[in-house]
Write a protein that holds these residues in place. Sequence first.
Motif, short mmCIF file in Angstrom:
data_model
loop_
_atom_site.label_atom_id
_atom_site.label_comp_id
_atom_site.label_asym_id
_atom_site.label_seq_id
_atom_site.Cartn_x
_atom_site.Cartn_y
_atom_site.Cartn_z
N THR A 129 0.95 3.98 -3.18
CA THR A 129 0.49 5.35 -2.97
C THR A 129 1.63 6.37 -3.06
N ARG A 188 0.84 -1.21 0.00
CA ARG A 188 0.00 0.00 0.00
C ARG A 188 0.87 1.25 0.00
N LYS A 201 -11.28 2.53 -6.63
CA LYS A 201 -10.40 2.27 -5.49
C LYS A 201 -11.19 2.02 -4.20
N LEU A 202 -12.40 2.60 -4.13
CA LEU A 202 -13.22 2.46 -2.93
C LEU A 202 -14.17 1.26 -3.00
N ASP A 203 -14.28 0.64 -4.14
CA ASP A 203 -15.23 -0.45 -4.34
C ASP A 203 -14.73 -1.74 -3.70
N PRO A 204 -15.53 -2.36 -2.82
CA PRO A 204 -15.14 -3.62 -2.18
C PRO A 204 -14.86 -4.75 -3.18
N HIS A 258 -11.34 -4.43 -4.32
CA HIS A 258 -10.42 -4.91 -3.28
C HIS A 258 -10.39 -6.44 -3.24
N TYR A 294 -1.12 4.02 -10.02
CA TYR A 294 -2.15 4.18 -9.00
C TYR A 294 -3.09 5.35 -9.31
N ASP A 334 -11.04 6.94 -8.55
CA ASP A 334 -11.25 6.89 -7.10
C ASP A 334 -12.43 6.01 -6.71
N ASP A 335 -13.52 6.05 -7.49
CA ASP A 335 -14.67 5.23 -7.14
C ASP A 335 -14.33 3.74 -7.22
#
Length: 128
Positions: A49, A45, A63-66, A69, A55, A60-61
């Motif tokens: 970053t 990580r 990157k936030l999606d489960p 991940h 990266y 961004d949406d």
Amino acid sequence: MFKDLSPNLKSSITRSITQTFEQYMSDIEWSEEKFSIDDFIASWREYITTKALWYSKIPDDMKLDPDFHEDLAKRINEVIARVLGEPPSEEQIVAIQMMQEQLNTHYEYDCKAEAVYVETLLKNHLEM
């Protein structure tokens, strides 16, 4: 979601996982007892970053999606399995064997990446 990324982006992510995993394992001297998936993920990580050029190319949406991940976790597991499953080359085995005989050591190594670590370690000992 990972599969929807461009081939170049997927390749960059895979390379970053491989490089970070090999560096992390080298930092802990390829010790299974010292290995922590949480520590490895933290170092990956930090790498992505602060140093990874790819990266910022991921929205961004996403990157936030489960789901993203979860896809990344699967990819990390696949890459680690591939690194650990790649056998050392014959050249590595011969070179390490010769240095171990010279130094009267017996380092064990199970994969190509670990053999690189052992070979470097032995070369450093010979240069002292």
